[in-house]
Design a protein around this motif. Structure first.
Motif, PDB file in Angstrom:
ATOM      1  N   GLU A 120       0.919  -1.152   0.123  1.00  7.90           N
ATOM      2  CA  GLU A 120       0.193   0.062  -0.091  1.00  7.90           C
ATOM      3  C   GLU A 120       0.748   1.104   0.198  1.00  7.90           C
ATOM      4  O   GLU A 120       0.587   2.355  -0.602  1.00  7.90           O
ATOM      5  CB  GLU A 120      -0.962  -0.025   1.256  1.00  7.90           C
ATOM      6  CG  GLU A 120      -2.018  -1.168   1.177  1.00  7.90           C
ATOM      7  CD  GLU A 120      -1.483  -2.591   1.423  1.00  7.90           C
ATOM      8  OE1 GLU A 120      -2.281  -3.456   1.211  1.00  7.90           O
ATOM      9  OE2 GLU A 120      -0.395  -2.635   2.160  1.00  7.90           O
ATOM     10  N   GLU A 121       1.963   1.444   0.605  1.00  7.51           N
ATOM     11  CA  GLU A 121       2.715   2.226   0.835  1.00  7.51           C
ATOM     12  C   GLU A 121       3.420   2.793  -0.585  1.00  7.51           C
ATOM     13  O   GLU A 121       3.614   4.077  -0.824  1.00  7.51           O
ATOM     14  CB  GLU A 121       3.763   2.285   1.925  1.00  7.51           C
ATOM     15  CG  GLU A 121       4.731   3.493   2.081  1.00  7.51           C
ATOM     16  CD  GLU A 121       5.799   3.456   3.294  1.00  7.51           C
ATOM     17  OE1 GLU A 121       6.528   4.317   3.432  1.00  7.51           O
ATOM     18  OE2 GLU A 121       5.714   2.329   4.069  1.00  7.51           O
ATOM     19  N   VAL A 122       4.038   1.699  -1.049  1.00 10.68           N
ATOM     20  CA  VAL A 122       4.550   1.695  -2.653  1.00 10.68           C
ATOM     21  C   VAL A 122       3.475   2.354  -3.672  1.00 10.68           C
ATOM     22  O   VAL A 122       3.876   3.009  -4.438  1.00 10.68           O
ATOM     23  CB  VAL A 122       5.100   0.228  -2.904  1.00 10.68           C
ATOM     24  CG1 VAL A 122       5.702   0.605  -4.409  1.00 10.68           C
ATOM     25  CG2 VAL A 122       6.321   0.083  -2.018  1.00 10.68           C
ATOM     26  N   ALA A 123       2.497   1.768  -3.530  1.00  9.73           N
ATOM     27  CA  ALA A 123       1.375   2.073  -4.453  1.00  9.73           C
ATOM     28  C   ALA A 123       0.897   3.412  -4.432  1.00  9.73           C
ATOM     29  O   ALA A 123       0.568   4.196  -5.250  1.00  9.73           O
ATOM     30  CB  ALA A 123       0.007   1.229  -4.451  1.00  9.73           C
ATOM     31  N   ALA A 124       1.164   4.114  -3.125  1.00  8.16           N
ATOM     32  CA  ALA A 124       0.702   5.433  -2.906  1.00  8.16           C
ATOM     33  C   ALA A 124       1.651   6.490  -3.773  1.00  8.16           C
ATOM     34  O   ALA A 124       0.986   7.698  -3.820  1.00  8.16           O
ATOM     35  CB  ALA A 124       0.759   5.782  -1.374  1.00  8.16           C
ATOM     36  N   VAL A 125       2.808   5.988  -4.164  1.00  8.64           N
ATOM     37  CA  VAL A 125       3.704   6.761  -4.932  1.00  8.64           C
ATOM     38  C   VAL A 125       3.012   7.465  -6.012  1.00  8.64           C
ATOM     39  O   VAL A 125       3.057   8.536  -6.599  1.00  8.64           O
ATOM     40  CB  VAL A 125       4.976   5.957  -5.365  1.00  8.64           C
ATOM     41  CG1 VAL A 125       5.989   6.927  -6.093  1.00  8.64           C
ATOM     42  CG2 VAL A 125       5.924   5.791  -4.046  1.00  8.64           C
ATOM     43  N   SER A 126       2.506   6.602  -6.922  1.00  5.71           N
ATOM     44  CA  SER A 126       1.602   6.858  -8.203  1.00  5.71           C
ATOM     45  C   SER A 126       0.770   5.671  -8.635  1.00  5.71           C
ATOM     46  O   SER A 126       0.809   4.763  -8.089  1.00  5.71           O
ATOM     47  CB  SER A 126       2.878   7.254  -9.345  1.00  5.71           C
ATOM     48  OG  SER A 126       3.346   6.073  -9.635  1.00  5.71           O
ATOM     49  N   ASP A 127       0.141   5.929  -9.625  1.00  4.12           N
ATOM     50  CA  ASP A 127      -0.752   5.063 -10.369  1.00  4.12           C
ATOM     51  C   ASP A 127      -0.017   4.150 -11.336  1.00  4.12           C
ATOM     52  O   ASP A 127      -0.786   3.587 -11.846  1.00  4.12           O
ATOM     53  CB  ASP A 127      -1.938   6.013 -11.063  1.00  4.12           C
ATOM     54  CG  ASP A 127      -2.961   6.757 -10.264  1.00  4.12           C
ATOM     55  OD1 ASP A 127      -3.012   5.966  -8.838  1.00  4.12           O
ATOM     56  OD2 ASP A 127      -3.501   7.601 -10.468  1.00  4.12           O
ATOM     57  N   ILE A 128       1.100   4.312 -11.495  1.00  4.84           N
ATOM     58  CA  ILE A 128       1.910   3.534 -12.498  1.00  4.84           C
ATOM     59  C   ILE A 128       2.209   2.079 -11.858  1.00  4.84           C
ATOM     60  O   ILE A 128       2.597   2.017 -10.655  1.00  4.84           O
ATOM     61  CB  ILE A 128       3.077   4.175 -12.753  1.00  4.84           C
ATOM     62  CG1 ILE A 128       3.249   5.573 -13.394  1.00  4.84           C
ATOM     63  CG2 ILE A 128       4.197   3.169 -13.578  1.00  4.84           C
ATOM     64  CD1 ILE A 128       4.590   6.058 -13.514  1.00  4.84           C
ATOM     65  N   PRO A 129       1.515   1.065 -12.449  1.00  8.34           N
ATOM     66  CA  PRO A 129       1.724  -0.409 -11.853  1.00  8.34           C
ATOM     67  C   PRO A 129       2.996  -0.834 -11.534  1.00  8.34           C
ATOM     68  O   PRO A 129       3.910  -0.302 -12.128  1.00  8.34           O
ATOM     69  CB  PRO A 129       1.094  -1.184 -12.987  1.00  8.34           C
ATOM     70  CG  PRO A 129       0.211  -0.385 -13.704  1.00  8.34           C
ATOM     71  CD  PRO A 129       0.907   1.076 -13.983  1.00  8.34           C
ATOM     72  N   PHE A 130       3.114  -1.326 -10.735  1.00  8.56           N
ATOM     73  CA  PHE A 130       4.463  -2.257 -10.204  1.00  8.56           C
ATOM     74  C   PHE A 130       4.378  -3.577 -10.141  1.00  8.56           C
ATOM     75  O   PHE A 130       3.389  -4.141  -9.954  1.00  8.56           O
ATOM     76  CB  PHE A 130       5.074  -1.387  -9.033  1.00  8.56           C
ATOM     77  CG  PHE A 130       4.178  -1.673  -7.815  1.00  8.56           C
ATOM     78  CD1 PHE A 130       4.458  -2.615  -6.959  1.00  8.56           C
ATOM     79  CD2 PHE A 130       3.228  -1.004  -7.519  1.00  8.56           C
ATOM     80  CE1 PHE A 130       3.922  -2.986  -5.680  1.00  8.56           C
ATOM     81  CE2 PHE A 130       2.610  -1.009  -6.363  1.00  8.56           C
ATOM     82  CZ  PHE A 130       2.696  -2.082  -5.331  1.00  8.56           C
ATOM     83  N   TRP A 131       5.490  -4.266 -10.106  1.00  5.83           N
ATOM     84  CA  TRP A 131       5.429  -5.633  -9.843  1.00  5.83           C
ATOM     85  C   TRP A 131       5.570  -6.199  -8.474  1.00  5.83           C
ATOM     86  O   TRP A 131       6.033  -5.346  -7.658  1.00  5.83           O
ATOM     87  CB  TRP A 131       6.636  -6.331 -10.538  1.00  5.83           C
ATOM     88  CG  TRP A 131       6.717  -6.202 -12.281  1.00  5.83           C
ATOM     89  CD1 TRP A 131       5.634  -5.450 -13.028  1.00  5.83           C
ATOM     90  CD2 TRP A 131       7.597  -6.300 -12.900  1.00  5.83           C
ATOM     91  NE1 TRP A 131       6.115  -5.328 -14.242  1.00  5.83           N
ATOM     92  CE2 TRP A 131       7.292  -6.129 -14.310  1.00  5.83           C
ATOM     93  CE3 TRP A 131       9.011  -7.053 -12.773  1.00  5.83           C
ATOM     94  CZ2 TRP A 131       8.227  -6.151 -15.545  1.00  5.83           C
ATOM     95  CZ3 TRP A 131       9.597  -7.400 -13.962  1.00  5.83           C
ATOM     96  CH2 TRP A 131       9.368  -6.622 -15.282  1.00  5.83           C
ATOM     97  N   PHE A 132       5.295  -7.442  -7.916  1.00  3.34           N
ATOM     98  CA  PHE A 132       5.428  -7.930  -6.924  1.00  3.34           C
ATOM     99  C   PHE A 132       5.899  -9.303  -6.850  1.00  3.34           C
ATOM    100  O   PHE A 132       5.632 -10.189  -7.620  1.00  3.34           O
ATOM    101  CB  PHE A 132       3.880  -8.019  -5.896  1.00  3.34           C
ATOM    102  CG  PHE A 132       4.119  -8.580  -4.691  1.00  3.34           C
ATOM    103  CD1 PHE A 132       4.868  -7.659  -3.611  1.00  3.34           C
ATOM    104  CD2 PHE A 132       3.549  -9.852  -4.241  1.00  3.34           C
ATOM    105  CE1 PHE A 132       4.767  -8.290  -2.480  1.00  3.34           C
ATOM    106  CE2 PHE A 132       3.656 -10.205  -2.951  1.00  3.34           C
ATOM    107  CZ  PHE A 132       4.109  -9.378  -2.060  1.00  3.34           C
ATOM    108  N   GLN A 133       6.847  -9.480  -6.007  1.00  7.91           N
ATOM    109  CA  GLN A 133       7.539 -10.680  -5.746  1.00  7.91           C
ATOM    110  C   GLN A 133       7.171 -11.477  -4.692  1.00  7.91           C
ATOM    111  O   GLN A 133       7.086 -11.138  -3.568  1.00  7.91           O
ATOM    112  CB  GLN A 133       9.222 -10.710  -5.681  1.00  7.91           C
ATOM    113  CG  GLN A 133      10.022 -11.826  -5.366  1.00  7.91           C
ATOM    114  CD  GLN A 133      10.020 -12.182  -3.734  1.00  7.91           C
ATOM    115  OE1 GLN A 133      10.249 -11.191  -3.022  1.00  7.91           O
ATOM    116  NE2 GLN A 133      10.230 -13.299  -3.317  1.00  7.91           N
ATOM    117  N   LEU A 134       6.720 -12.758  -4.962  1.00  6.29           N
ATOM    118  CA  LEU A 134       6.028 -13.475  -3.817  1.00  6.29           C
ATOM    119  C   LEU A 134       7.077 -14.706  -3.389  1.00  6.29           C
ATOM    120  O   LEU A 134       7.393 -15.613  -4.332  1.00  6.29           O
ATOM    121  CB  LEU A 134       4.986 -14.372  -4.281  1.00  6.29           C
ATOM    122  CG  LEU A 134       4.051 -15.082  -3.426  1.00  6.29           C
ATOM    123  CD1 LEU A 134       3.550 -14.381  -2.025  1.00  6.29           C
ATOM    124  CD2 LEU A 134       2.857 -15.710  -4.233  1.00  6.29           C
TER     125      LEU A 134
END
Length: 239
Positions: A120-134
């Motif tokens: 959530e904190e990273v997503a708040a930077v911008s609306d540009i999608p990012f990847w997630f490593q699981l």
């Protein structure tokens, strides 16, 4: 030949030496080291060093196009910022800083399951999608919950780590006390003293970069106040 650290950094080795100077030993060894005698790490570095660019002359280079498309998104160049666990211990809210840098350069950023900053904190930077490593966890309900959170903040690309069936022994982590087992004096010498000898890190990250918890896993270890508090849970959960 290594250059003095009072000069402006020009290449990756310069930045590596600056990191060694600025970070407590435990943290520097974590990002600089590898497993066992680090032979694979050395071979990887050697393999990349052996790559040579093919020179072509008499070509029009007034307009150079490096962009490409991956997973339905256009990238300014075929490059992405890889997931790094504990990144937020290296710099103040480092995952957020990395997302901002990736956005500015038009390349993807991938957040680690073991990142300090949450989805959530990273997503708040911008609306540009990012990847997630699981990492696959034994608690499948936790996995489903984490993936639901990732989807809710716009993540559409998942990097699934499958090479951690057995965690490699990181000798540097043993020597500096990150893996435990060195006694109180050893912890003071290898850990606390190293942190205290880096006042810049203490001010920027130690104090200014809190909270120091795994943001994506905090709800599963509610009393945690540092990454070390997650060790028992993480060691038991990696499937």
């Amino acid at each position: 030949m290594p250059q003095p650290l009072n000069l402006a950094p020009a290449n990756t080795e310069d930045y590596r030496r600056l990191a060694e100077k600025r970070l407590p030993r435990v943290l520097f060894d974590y990002i600089d080291g590898g497993a066992y005698d680090e032979r694979t790490l050395a071979e990887n570095v050697s393999d990349f060093t052996s790559i040579r660019l093919k020179q072509r002359v008499m070509k029009d280079v007034s307009k150079i196009e490096t962009s490409t498309e991956l997973f339905g998104h256009k990238m300014s160049m075929p490059m992405a910022l890889a997931p790094i666990g504990l990144a937020g211990m290296m710099a103040k809210r480092a995952e957020v800083q990395a997302k901002k840098a990736a956005d500015a350069f038009g390349i993807p950023y991938c957040l680690s399951t073991a990142g300090i900053c949450s989805l959530e904190e990273v997503a708040a930077v911008s609306d540009i999608p990012f990847w997630f490593q699981l990492y696959m966890l034994r608690d499948r309900s936790a996995v489903k919950s984490i993936l639901a959170r990732a989807k809710a903040v716009g993540v559409k690309t998942l990097l699934f780590t499958v090479d951690l069936a057995v965690v490699g022994a990181r000798y540097r982590d043993v020597r500096n006390g990150m893996s435990g087992g060195i006694g109180t004096w050893g912890k003071l010498r290898a850990g606390l003293f190293s942190y205290l000898s880096h006042p810049g890190w203490l001010k920027d990250v130690g104090v200014g970069g809190k909270p120091h918890v795994f943001g994506n896993l905090a709800e599963y270890v509610p009393n945690a106040s540092s990454p070390a508090d997650f060790k028992e849970w993480v060691d038991d959960q990696f499937d």
